[in-house]
Design a protein around this motif. Sequence first.
Motif, PDB file in Angstrom:
ATOM      1  N   HIS A   9       3.918 -24.354 -34.119  1.00  0.00           N
ATOM      2  CA  HIS A   9       4.979 -23.548 -34.792  1.00  0.00           C
ATOM      3  C   HIS A   9       4.815 -24.104 -36.451  1.00  0.00           C
ATOM      4  CE1 HIS A   9       7.075 -25.349 -31.468  1.00  0.00           C
ATOM      5  NE2 HIS A   9       6.404 -26.741 -30.770  1.00  0.00           N
ATOM      6  N   ILE A  10       6.515 -22.935 -37.204  1.00  0.00           N
ATOM      7  CA  ILE A  10       6.304 -22.576 -38.652  1.00  0.00           C
ATOM      8  C   ILE A  10       6.871 -23.831 -38.633  1.00  0.00           C
ATOM      9  CG2 ILE A  10       7.627 -21.577 -40.618  1.00  0.00           C
ATOM     10  CD1 ILE A  10       7.410 -18.747 -39.131  1.00  0.00           C
ATOM     11  N   ASN A  11       5.915 -24.404 -39.802  1.00  0.00           N
ATOM     12  CA  ASN A  11       6.677 -26.486 -39.870  1.00  0.00           C
ATOM     13  C   ASN A  11       7.193 -26.300 -41.289  1.00  0.00           C
ATOM     14  OD1 ASN A  11       5.870 -29.188 -40.342  1.00  0.00           O
ATOM     15  ND2 ASN A  11       5.385 -28.375 -41.614  1.00  0.00           N
ATOM     16  N   SER A  12       6.157 -25.577 -42.778  1.00  0.00           N
ATOM     17  CA  SER A  12       7.164 -24.898 -43.572  1.00  0.00           C
ATOM     18  C   SER A  12       6.420 -23.480 -44.088  1.00  0.00           C
ATOM     19  CB  SER A  12       6.681 -26.425 -44.897  1.00  0.00           C
ATOM     20  OG  SER A  12       5.058 -25.833 -45.183  1.00  0.00           O
ATOM     21  N   SER A  15       2.504 -24.342 -44.109  1.00  0.00           N
ATOM     22  CA  SER A  15       2.464 -24.876 -43.016  1.00  0.00           C
ATOM     23  C   SER A  15       2.665 -24.741 -41.771  1.00  0.00           C
ATOM     24  CB  SER A  15       1.589 -26.581 -43.292  1.00  0.00           C
ATOM     25  OG  SER A  15       3.863 -26.835 -43.435  1.00  0.00           O
ATOM     26  N   LEU A  17       2.447 -25.663 -37.009  1.00  0.00           N
ATOM     27  CA  LEU A  17       2.339 -27.650 -36.694  1.00  0.00           C
ATOM     28  C   LEU A  17       2.135 -26.970 -35.375  1.00  0.00           C
ATOM     29  CD1 LEU A  17       2.875 -30.236 -36.305  1.00  0.00           C
ATOM     30  CD2 LEU A  17       4.798 -29.897 -35.283  1.00  0.00           C
ATOM     31  N   GLN A  19       2.246 -28.152 -31.522  1.00  0.00           N
ATOM     32  CA  GLN A  19       2.203 -28.936 -30.666  1.00  0.00           C
ATOM     33  C   GLN A  19       1.427 -29.285 -29.055  1.00  0.00           C
ATOM     34  OE1 GLN A  19       5.080 -30.952 -31.886  1.00  0.00           O
ATOM     35  NE2 GLN A  19       4.540 -32.443 -30.138  1.00  0.00           N
ATOM     36  N   SER A  50      -5.892 -30.067 -42.674  1.00  0.00           N
ATOM     37  CA  SER A  50      -4.987 -30.571 -42.017  1.00  0.00           C
ATOM     38  C   SER A  50      -5.565 -32.250 -41.627  1.00  0.00           C
ATOM     39  CB  SER A  50      -5.768 -29.528 -40.612  1.00  0.00           C
ATOM     40  OG  SER A  50      -7.428 -30.132 -40.457  1.00  0.00           O
ATOM     41  N   VAL A  51      -3.952 -32.310 -41.116  1.00  0.00           N
ATOM     42  CA  VAL A  51      -3.478 -33.461 -40.586  1.00  0.00           C
ATOM     43  C   VAL A  51      -3.349 -33.998 -38.660  1.00  0.00           C
ATOM     44  CG1 VAL A  51      -1.756 -35.231 -40.594  1.00  0.00           C
ATOM     45  CG2 VAL A  51      -2.340 -33.742 -42.726  1.00  0.00           C
ATOM     46  N   ALA A  52      -4.264 -35.042 -38.521  1.00  0.00           N
ATOM     47  CA  ALA A  52      -4.165 -35.629 -37.241  1.00  0.00           C
ATOM     48  C   ALA A  52      -2.979 -35.782 -37.329  1.00  0.00           C
ATOM     49  CB  ALA A  52      -5.266 -35.564 -36.466  1.00  0.00           C
ATOM     50  N   ALA A  53      -1.918 -36.084 -35.617  1.00  0.00           N
ATOM     51  CA  ALA A  53      -0.567 -36.950 -34.940  1.00  0.00           C
ATOM     52  C   ALA A  53      -1.552 -37.189 -34.205  1.00  0.00           C
ATOM     53  CB  ALA A  53      -0.116 -36.636 -35.282  1.00  0.00           C
ATOM     54  N   GLN A  55       0.181 -36.470 -31.378  1.00  0.00           N
ATOM     55  CA  GLN A  55       0.191 -34.783 -29.861  1.00  0.00           C
ATOM     56  C   GLN A  55       0.526 -33.552 -30.672  1.00  0.00           C
ATOM     57  OE1 GLN A  55       4.241 -36.374 -28.358  1.00  0.00           O
ATOM     58  NE2 GLN A  55       3.349 -35.371 -27.261  1.00  0.00           N
ATOM     59  N   SER A  56       0.310 -33.773 -32.365  1.00  0.00           N
ATOM     60  CA  SER A  56      -0.032 -32.180 -33.041  1.00  0.00           C
ATOM     61  C   SER A  56      -1.417 -32.153 -33.908  1.00  0.00           C
ATOM     62  CB  SER A  56       1.316 -33.147 -33.292  1.00  0.00           C
ATOM     63  OG  SER A  56       1.328 -33.514 -34.211  1.00  0.00           O
TER      64      SER A  56
ATOM     65  N   HIS B  24      -5.472 -36.061 -44.164  1.00  0.00           N
ATOM     66  CA  HIS B  24      -6.027 -36.813 -43.049  1.00  0.00           C
ATOM     67  C   HIS B  24      -6.215 -38.841 -43.178  1.00  0.00           C
ATOM     68  CE1 HIS B  24      -9.646 -35.777 -45.071  1.00  0.00           C
ATOM     69  NE2 HIS B  24     -10.608 -36.662 -44.290  1.00  0.00           N
ATOM     70  N   ILE B 182      14.128 -23.491 -45.659  1.00  0.00           N
ATOM     71  CA  ILE B 182      13.925 -23.039 -43.632  1.00  0.00           C
ATOM     72  C   ILE B 182      14.549 -24.283 -42.621  1.00  0.00           C
ATOM     73  CG2 ILE B 182      12.210 -21.063 -44.590  1.00  0.00           C
ATOM     74  CD1 ILE B 182       9.561 -23.057 -43.299  1.00  0.00           C
ATOM     75  N   LEU B 185      11.680 -28.515 -37.321  1.00  0.00           N
ATOM     76  CA  LEU B 185      10.898 -28.639 -36.430  1.00  0.00           C
ATOM     77  C   LEU B 185      11.873 -28.806 -35.474  1.00  0.00           C
ATOM     78  CD1 LEU B 185       7.496 -29.313 -36.641  1.00  0.00           C
ATOM     79  CD2 LEU B 185       8.570 -27.622 -36.034  1.00  0.00           C
ATOM     80  N   SER B 231       4.987 -40.453 -34.025  1.00  0.00           N
ATOM     81  CA  SER B 231       4.617 -39.959 -35.093  1.00  0.00           C
ATOM     82  C   SER B 231       3.683 -38.813 -35.458  1.00  0.00           C
ATOM     83  CB  SER B 231       4.164 -41.252 -35.908  1.00  0.00           C
ATOM     84  OG  SER B 231       4.219 -42.817 -35.115  1.00  0.00           O
ATOM     85  N   ILE B 257       2.625 -39.118 -42.726  1.00  0.00           N
ATOM     86  CA  ILE B 257       2.664 -39.102 -40.862  1.00  0.00           C
ATOM     87  C   ILE B 257       4.425 -39.668 -40.981  1.00  0.00           C
ATOM     88  CG2 ILE B 257       2.227 -40.322 -38.824  1.00  0.00           C
ATOM     89  CD1 ILE B 257      -0.800 -39.086 -39.500  1.00  0.00           C
ATOM     90  N   GLN B 265      13.300 -27.797 -44.334  1.00  0.00           N
ATOM     91  CA  GLN B 265      12.045 -28.154 -45.629  1.00  0.00           C
ATOM     92  C   GLN B 265      12.569 -26.827 -46.202  1.00  0.00           C
ATOM     93  OE1 GLN B 265       8.914 -29.239 -44.747  1.00  0.00           O
ATOM     94  NE2 GLN B 265       8.235 -28.576 -46.792  1.00  0.00           N
TER      95      GLN B 265
END
Lengths: 228, 311
Positions: A9-12, A15, A17, A19, A50-53, A55-56, B24, B182, B185, B231, B257, B265
Amino acid sequence: MLFHNFSIHINSDCSLLVQFEEKPNLKLTEFIHSFIASIPQLNLKSYTESVAAYQSILLIFDPLNWNYQESIKQLEQCLSKFEPSKFFEPKIIKIPVCYDSRVAKDLTAFCEVKNISIKELIALHTKPSYRVEMLGFLPGFLYLFGLNEKISLPRKSVPDVKIPAGSVAIGGTQTGIYPIDSPGGWHIIGRTPISLFTPKQKPPAIANPLDFIQFEAISYDEYLNYVD
Amino acid sequence: MSIKVLKPGLQTSIQDLGRSGFRHLGVSQAGAIDSYHLKLANWLVSKPLDSACIESYLIGPVIEFQSNMTIAITGAEFEMYLNNTPISNNRSYNVHSSDRLEFGKLISGARAYIAFSAALNCQTVMTCYSSDTTSGIAATQTPTLSVGEIISTLDSIDELPIRTLPKELVIPNQKNIIVRVIKGLEYSRLTKKSKQILFESTFKVDANSNRMGLRLNGEHLELKEQHEMVSSPIVHGTIQLPKSGQPIIALNEGQTIGGYPRVAQVISADLHLLGQAAPNSKISFYPITIDKAATLQKHKTDFLKEHITYF
């Protein structure tokens, strides 16, 4: 190979995402961190971090001259053929915790609500090895997996204005340590004398994703005299 | 060779363009909330555009220069005095040892940037000089400057030719700020009415806003059904909707997070405008497409390059 269904997905405007469909689980966590570790070799154009979460995965790019369509295509290809490598060598990190109401203001109330003794709480909280799922929220905050549900408790309805750094807490089905003084809604059951995040140290955080955390009970005297 | 803080003001801190590569670990970028005016202030004192400045918020500081240097102030408009003589934004001044810069009443905007030609004489922390006032990561003694603090600098050229900002680059501070966004999500989870409110009404900036986020008050926004989020990552400019129904825009020190739905956004090209949103000023959101956002970012960068000659 275990395939994890995903959508991008386009997050911004800088960025994307990724999912994942499935509920958070160990295989997915391993896949996510393994993929993130491989990103530098993928030559994704304009990629910065990058950032891990749970589920994403968030991928951040330089917004100037970023071609998002190209990045989505590149990412789709890489992800669908990616096989996680078993390069993780999880460390086990022991964290001393003083479970004493002099440094943990919610300890007594917590035990009363849960109808257990402090001793039982300590036994239940120090028994598991908690897996670090990811870092985030605050610098050096570890999202931990593995809390015994016997000691889960919904967050406070009115968060505390200031929780001291090092506070060990339970919020819902999660347990964690506040790395810095911060507002928060979790129940404080203990305090560690060690610092979890030292900006000038390399690496600044004490643990990486997929490492294990073990809490070890120490007395109030040991807490006061602890040398980090 | 230094700058002495006589009175720190409200939330005065050292900022440059912030850090990247640490999200991260839970470390967001920090840096100037109004990066546009930080760059312009640096240009006025002939420094690289990403150099560190003093950022002040609502109540400015009183500072004493302890060596000769050139300074310039941009962004929020304050009543300001250099040795009791009124001075103004958007031009440089040569100052001398023991000259005193004093901020008075805020006239418009929220954040001013004080650039100084002398280079900072301290170590960077996690690749830059920016203070993270939320987490305490700072290159200076304290994340927000304190009374009597000495900001050590290197030698500067005694006097530089005075520079004035080309008027094409001046953005007047507005009481009503419009930022382009924009869709987020979780935008589709809003009720039809809330979608309309989000893009057609105005929101008032709450006094509890800080470098972490702008808290807004306005007509109540609602989701079609309650939605427990797992999260998920948050970036600079993410507009989140907590249960209160009042949106929060993540700023430079926002969490990496978070657990609230992301309804919109703010586009990269407009992020700097949020830096001038003082409490009680108004914000509205104008939706555009992702393609338009990319074009606008390019325009803004080209426009700046075109109007300031850099050497």
